[in-house]
Design an enzyme around this catalytic site. Structure first.
Site, PDB file in Angstrom:
ATOM      1  CB  CYS A   1      18.287  26.131 -25.177  1.00  0.00           C
ATOM      2  SG  CYS A   1      16.485  26.178 -25.112  1.00  0.00           S
TER       3      CYS A   1
ATOM      4  CB  CYS B   1      16.316  23.360 -23.482  1.00  0.00           C
ATOM      5  SG  CYS B   1      15.999  24.186 -25.021  1.00  0.00           S
ATOM      6  CG  ASP B   2      19.623  22.551 -21.378  1.00  0.00           C
ATOM      7  OD1 ASP B   2      18.923  21.528 -21.411  1.00  0.00           O
ATOM      8  OD2 ASP B   2      20.387  22.883 -22.298  1.00  0.00           O
TER       9      ASP B   2
END
Ligand code: NDP
Length: 316
Positions: free
Chosen positions: A140, A143-144
């Protein structure tokens, strides 16, 4: 009706942000929800490290910690959170039937499906090792990606998700190397053009990932092999992003609910309703576009409100 059959007003399947948010709303609305956690209590967020983009956590929060807090919040209002895996459903009649671990049968007035989707991984031992360590493997970018600002990363995949994620990462990272296994993209032309026209994205076609390299704790590079020439190259990188698709966890609903060709549940536009009355869907089981914790939570809220209104209309 046999003694072993339990009757439930609102059954929630799945324990990610969608399921727990549905549970918070349903329990506050006196629907006495029962939530089955499934095989990965807490869902996909339990495989991430820091969550920095969920509103309300100015300092960020770890994925597993956030899921514990969501569970506690749902339980505070009376949600009955249970271990167990829903193995079979029957939505063909007036009563929605659900089986837990093949044996226990539950009859439900409403069902909220929050079974999510699972990111696909390559399956390499080294990839799984650094994924579990939280050492630089992610599925992701949104997200990261932030954790790899001004660093070099490698991303594998050639679909719309891969192109979208590569482009997202290119704005944060010094360099993104895309590993494409064939000599063409699967992505739409416009998405492909976007990555081709981005200066700090390098695309390696006809290339497979051989191994994710690391120092035992974190990723330090990726070894790739050209599947035409056999040439092996080591690419220095601190992050390895996998964007080769997701699989919605919806197999048990086949034959009862309308699914798209990939298996995502088709909801009535703008609502959480499925094609079966009293069965609602929230989170990634119906969403291949946004796939964020906060959007999952939002649709969990919608599902509980839709279920409450459905019951109210039924009970007159
Ligand atoms: P896709 O299934 O479309 O693409 C998966 C990609 O991963 C393919 O390029 C495939 O390669 C590659 N791949 C699969 N397995 C491996 C492997 N083992 N090693 C290397 N590469 C591999 O998944 P997406 O998640 O990209 O998209 C899913 C759906 O969501 C699509 O319908 C897409 O259009 C849609 N979507 C739309 C978006 C938008 O419109 N904004 C954004 C994101 C997704 P190969 O091509 O060789 O099979």
């Amino acid at each position: 009706m046999s003694d072993t059959i339990e009757k439930v007003k609102c059954l929630i399947i799945g324990s990610g942000p969608a399921g727990y948010t549905a549970a918070i709303y349903a329990s506050r609305a006196n629907m006495f929800p029962v939530l089955y956690q499934g095989t990965q209590p807490g869902g996909q967020l339990t495989t991430t490290t820091e969550v920095d983009n969920f509103p309300g956590y100015p300092e960020g929060v770890s994925g597993p910690e956030m899921m514990i807090q969501l569970q506690q919040q749902a339980e505070r209002f009376g949600t009955d959170v249970r271990d167990g895996w829903i193995t079979k459903v029957d939505f063909s009649g007036d009563v929605h039937k659900v089986w837990v671990n093949e044996t226990k049968e539950i009859h439900c007035d409403t069902v909220i499906i929050s079974t999510g989707a699972s990111a696909k991984y390559l399956g390499l031992e080294s990839e799984q090792k650094y994924l579990k360590l939280g050492g630089g493997v992610s599925a992701c970018a949104v997200c990261d990606g932030f954790f790899y600002r001004n660093q070099e990363v490698v991303l594998v995949g050639a679909g719309d998700s891969a192109c979208e994620e590569a482009h997202y990462l290119s704005k944060l990272c010094k360099k993104v190397t895309m590993i494409v296994r064939r000599d063409v993209f699967r992505a739409s032309r416009i998405m492909e053009a976007r990555v081709r026209n981005t200066k700090n994205i390098e695309i390696l076609f006809n290339t497979n990932t051989d191994e994710v390299l690391g120092d035992g704790q974190v990723v330090t590079g990726v070894r790739v092999k050209n599947n035409i020439t056999g040439e092996i190259t080591e690419i220095p990188a601190t992050g390895f992003f996998v964007a080769i698709g997701h699989k919605p966890n919806t197999d048990i609903f086949k034959g009862f609910l309308d699914l798209d060709e990939t298996g995502y549940i088709i909801n009535v536009l703008g609502t959480s309703k499925t094609n079966v009355e009293g069965v609602f869907v929230s989170g990634d089981a119906a969403d291949h576009v946004y796939r964020q914790a906060v959007t999952a939570a939002g649709t969990g809220c919608m599902a509980a409100l839709d279920a409450e209104r459905y019951l109210a209309a039924k009970e007159g």
